[in-house]
Scaffold this motif. Structure first.
Motif, PDB file in Angstrom:
ATOM      1  N   ARG A 237      -0.399  16.149 -11.025  1.00  0.00           N
ATOM      2  CA  ARG A 237       0.145  15.147  -9.947  1.00  0.00           C
ATOM      3  C   ARG A 237       1.024  14.650 -10.660  1.00  0.00           C
ATOM      4  N   GLN A 238       2.175  14.674  -9.197  1.00  0.00           N
ATOM      5  CA  GLN A 238       3.425  13.955  -8.954  1.00  0.00           C
ATOM      6  C   GLN A 238       3.611  12.847  -8.567  1.00  0.00           C
ATOM      7  N   TYR A 239       4.599  12.314  -9.503  1.00  0.00           N
ATOM      8  CA  TYR A 239       4.991  10.484  -9.350  1.00  0.00           C
ATOM      9  C   TYR A 239       6.325  10.127  -9.081  1.00  0.00           C
ATOM     10  N   ILE A 240       6.567   9.427  -8.499  1.00  0.00           N
ATOM     11  CA  ILE A 240       8.109   9.018  -8.714  1.00  0.00           C
ATOM     12  C   ILE A 240       8.180   7.617  -9.400  1.00  0.00           C
TER      13      ILE A 240
ATOM     14  N   ASP B 242      13.067   9.341 -10.766  1.00  0.00           N
ATOM     15  CA  ASP B 242      12.843  10.083 -11.059  1.00  0.00           C
ATOM     16  C   ASP B 242      11.956  10.740 -10.356  1.00  0.00           C
ATOM     17  N   ILE B 243      10.967  11.976 -10.380  1.00  0.00           N
ATOM     18  CA  ILE B 243      10.256  12.740 -10.272  1.00  0.00           C
ATOM     19  C   ILE B 243       9.364  12.884 -11.007  1.00  0.00           C
ATOM     20  N   ILE B 244       8.548  12.865 -11.514  1.00  0.00           N
ATOM     21  CA  ILE B 244       7.486  12.987 -12.345  1.00  0.00           C
ATOM     22  C   ILE B 244       6.113  13.842 -12.547  1.00  0.00           C
ATOM     23  N   THR B 245       6.102  14.970 -13.100  1.00  0.00           N
ATOM     24  CA  THR B 245       4.228  15.187 -13.479  1.00  0.00           C
ATOM     25  C   THR B 245       3.553  14.582 -14.771  1.00  0.00           C
TER      26      THR B 245
ATOM     27  N   ASP C 263       2.244   7.855  -6.792  1.00  0.00           N
ATOM     28  CA  ASP C 263       1.719   9.367  -5.816  1.00  0.00           C
ATOM     29  C   ASP C 263       2.832   9.488  -5.088  1.00  0.00           C
ATOM     30  N   ILE C 264       3.378  10.330  -5.615  1.00  0.00           N
ATOM     31  CA  ILE C 264       4.596  10.789  -4.922  1.00  0.00           C
ATOM     32  C   ILE C 264       3.874  11.076  -3.638  1.00  0.00           C
ATOM     33  N   MET C 265       2.350  11.843  -3.051  1.00  0.00           N
ATOM     34  CA  MET C 265       2.190  11.954  -1.665  1.00  0.00           C
ATOM     35  C   MET C 265       2.188  10.771  -1.139  1.00  0.00           C
ATOM     36  N   ALA C 266       2.349   9.131  -1.238  1.00  0.00           N
ATOM     37  CA  ALA C 266       2.303   8.116  -0.957  1.00  0.00           C
ATOM     38  C   ALA C 266       3.176   7.749   0.265  1.00  0.00           C
ATOM     39  N   ILE C 267       4.701   8.324  -0.622  1.00  0.00           N
ATOM     40  CA  ILE C 267       5.929   7.578  -0.225  1.00  0.00           C
ATOM     41  C   ILE C 267       6.316   8.650   1.331  1.00  0.00           C
TER      42      ILE C 267
ATOM     43  N   LEU D  38       1.549   2.767 -14.558  1.00  0.00           N
ATOM     44  CA  LEU D  38       1.288   3.922 -13.026  1.00  0.00           C
ATOM     45  C   LEU D  38       0.493   2.785 -11.921  1.00  0.00           C
ATOM     46  N   LEU D  39       0.590   2.327 -10.428  1.00  0.00           N
ATOM     47  CA  LEU D  39       0.790   1.586  -9.889  1.00  0.00           C
ATOM     48  C   LEU D  39      -0.032   2.378  -8.430  1.00  0.00           C
ATOM     49  N   THR D  40      -1.050   1.630  -7.981  1.00  0.00           N
ATOM     50  CA  THR D  40      -1.891   2.682  -7.162  1.00  0.00           C
ATOM     51  C   THR D  40      -1.249   1.564  -5.424  1.00  0.00           C
ATOM     52  N   THR D  41      -0.768   2.419  -4.641  1.00  0.00           N
ATOM     53  CA  THR D  41      -0.013   1.840  -3.511  1.00  0.00           C
ATOM     54  C   THR D  41      -1.406   1.574  -3.300  1.00  0.00           C
ATOM     55  N   SER D  42      -2.073   1.471  -2.683  1.00  0.00           N
ATOM     56  CA  SER D  42      -3.566   0.946  -1.466  1.00  0.00           C
ATOM     57  C   SER D  42      -3.379  -0.817  -2.138  1.00  0.00           C
ATOM     58  N   SER D  43      -3.818  -0.556  -3.548  1.00  0.00           N
ATOM     59  CA  SER D  43      -3.456  -1.862  -3.995  1.00  0.00           C
ATOM     60  C   SER D  43      -2.437  -3.099  -3.877  1.00  0.00           C
TER      61      SER D  43
END
Length: 150
Positions: free
Chosen positions: A11-14, A101-104, A26-30, A138-143
């Protein structure tokens, strides 16, 4: 953990900074990254909600990440940024110091939070990754938007 994470898919993250620490979502939430804009304060909101901004005609609540994580309030300047995240239920702005950055990451790169952390349902902590000698929370955006009205 989803099936894709169990199978070792990546998964990719910002990554971004807050209070001198590195975090990632998670980059998909940004949805976008924008410069700091003064917020309009609202009454009767949690202490970590800075207020709202006008995002192309929509009212966007802005959460101070430092305050949300119990690290004190951010003294926002023009150098700070707002990360606009969408978790499926709502769109929220997250005030951070800077985007890095963007990380995988593979699921095997992510360790659960230490037992000493308060990791209840609304903690916002998904796990911790060690990447090139640095620790990234790593943070969960929903929380992170938990406690805001839907």
């Amino acid at each position: 953990m989803s099936d894709s994470e169990k199978s070792g898919q990546t998964r990719q993250y910002i990554t971004f900074m807050a209070n001198g620490q590195e975090y990632a979502s998670d980059i998909m939430a940004i949805r976008e990254i924008r410069g700091w804009t003064d917020t309009t304060p609202l009454p009767h909101v949690p202490h970590y909600v800075r207020g709202v901004i006008n995002l192309r005609g929509n009212v966007l609540p802005v959460v101070d990440l430092r305050a949300r994580l119990g690290l004190g309030m951010t003294e926002a300047t023009a150098k700070h940024v707002i990360i606009v995240v969408h978790d499926g239920a709502r769109t929220t702005g997250m005030l951070v110091d800077a985007v890095s950055d963007i990380i995988t990451l593979a699921s095997s790169d992510v360790q659960p939070p230490p037992d000493v952390m308060d990791t209840g349902d609304d903690s916002g902590i998904e796990g911790i990754a060690i990447l090139d000698g640095r620790m990234v929370t790593l943070l969960t955006t929903s929380s992170l938007s938990a406690g805001l009205a839907a």
